[in-house]
Design a protein around this motif. Structure first.
Motif, short mmCIF file in Angstrom:
data_model
loop_
_atom_site.label_atom_id
_atom_site.label_comp_id
_atom_site.label_asym_id
_atom_site.label_seq_id
_atom_site.Cartn_x
_atom_site.Cartn_y
_atom_site.Cartn_z
N CYS A 12 -15.03 83.73 122.84
CA CYS A 12 -14.15 82.63 122.43
C CYS A 12 -13.15 83.19 121.43
O CYS A 12 -13.54 83.84 120.46
CB CYS A 12 -14.98 81.51 121.80
SG CYS A 12 -13.99 80.19 121.07
N VAL A 13 -11.87 82.94 121.65
CA VAL A 13 -10.83 83.47 120.78
C VAL A 13 -10.85 82.78 119.41
O VAL A 13 -10.37 83.33 118.44
CB VAL A 13 -9.44 83.37 121.46
CG1 VAL A 13 -8.93 81.95 121.47
CG2 VAL A 13 -8.44 84.29 120.82
N SER A 14 -11.47 81.59 119.30
CA SER A 14 -11.53 80.87 118.03
C SER A 14 -12.71 81.31 117.17
O SER A 14 -12.55 81.62 116.00
CB SER A 14 -11.61 79.37 118.26
OG SER A 14 -10.45 78.89 118.89
N CYS A 15 -13.92 81.32 117.77
CA CYS A 15 -15.12 81.61 116.95
C CYS A 15 -15.78 82.94 117.28
O CYS A 15 -16.62 83.41 116.51
CB CYS A 15 -16.14 80.48 117.09
SG CYS A 15 -16.91 80.35 118.72
N GLY A 16 -15.43 83.54 118.42
CA GLY A 16 -15.94 84.86 118.76
C GLY A 16 -17.28 84.91 119.48
O GLY A 16 -17.77 85.99 119.75
N ILE A 17 -17.86 83.74 119.82
CA ILE A 17 -19.15 83.78 120.51
C ILE A 17 -18.96 84.26 121.95
O ILE A 17 -17.90 84.11 122.52
CB ILE A 17 -19.88 82.42 120.51
CG1 ILE A 17 -19.13 81.38 121.34
CG2 ILE A 17 -20.15 81.94 119.11
CD1 ILE A 17 -19.97 80.18 121.72
N ARG A 38 -11.83 79.86 125.41
CA ARG A 38 -12.32 79.08 124.27
C ARG A 38 -13.59 78.36 124.66
O ARG A 38 -13.70 77.80 125.75
CB ARG A 38 -11.28 78.05 123.83
CG ARG A 38 -10.04 78.71 123.27
CD ARG A 38 -9.07 77.72 122.73
NE ARG A 38 -9.55 77.18 121.47
CZ ARG A 38 -9.25 76.00 121.01
NH1 ARG A 38 -8.48 75.20 121.69
NH2 ARG A 38 -9.70 75.59 119.85
N CYS A 39 -14.57 78.34 123.75
CA CYS A 39 -15.83 77.66 124.03
C CYS A 39 -15.64 76.14 123.92
O CYS A 39 -14.67 75.66 123.34
CB CYS A 39 -16.93 78.14 123.08
SG CYS A 39 -16.77 77.59 121.38
N SER A 46 -11.02 70.98 118.21
CA SER A 46 -9.60 71.35 118.10
C SER A 46 -9.37 72.47 117.09
O SER A 46 -8.40 72.46 116.35
CB SER A 46 -8.74 70.14 117.74
OG SER A 46 -8.81 69.16 118.75
N ASN A 47 -10.29 73.45 117.08
CA ASN A 47 -10.14 74.60 116.18
C ASN A 47 -8.92 75.41 116.59
O ASN A 47 -8.60 75.53 117.76
CB ASN A 47 -11.38 75.49 116.25
CG ASN A 47 -12.61 74.81 115.69
OD1 ASN A 47 -12.51 73.82 114.97
ND2 ASN A 47 -13.76 75.32 116.02
N LEU A 48 -8.24 75.95 115.60
CA LEU A 48 -7.07 76.78 115.88
C LEU A 48 -7.47 78.05 116.60
O LEU A 48 -8.58 78.55 116.42
CB LEU A 48 -6.36 77.14 114.58
CG LEU A 48 -5.65 76.01 113.84
CD1 LEU A 48 -5.05 76.54 112.56
CD2 LEU A 48 -4.58 75.37 114.71
#
Length: 59
Positions: A12-17, A38-39, A46-48
């Motif tokens: 995921c580009v937002s959180c990295g999981i 994105r997960c 709606s995380n950046l």
């Protein structure tokens, strides 16, 4: 696809999981066309995110 792109493609580009086997979204960056993943959790909240190639930021 380079090894670095393959590693990025599974996260995921937002959180990295690791998103393998999940209900992640896959779409192209509006600016450069790079595929972004994105997960479901980050999408729902709606995380950046920031495109790893061009730096485009979106919700």
């Amino acid at each position: 696809m380079s090894e670095a792109q393959q590693r990025r493609a599974r996260k995921c580009v937002s959180c990295g999981i690791n998103i393998s086997g999940t209900t992640a979204a896959r779409f192209k960056c509006p600016d450069c066309g790079q595929e972004i993943y994105r997960c479901a959790k980050c999408r729902k909240q709606s995380n950046l995110y920031e495109c790893p190639d061009c730096g485009f930021m979106g919700p």
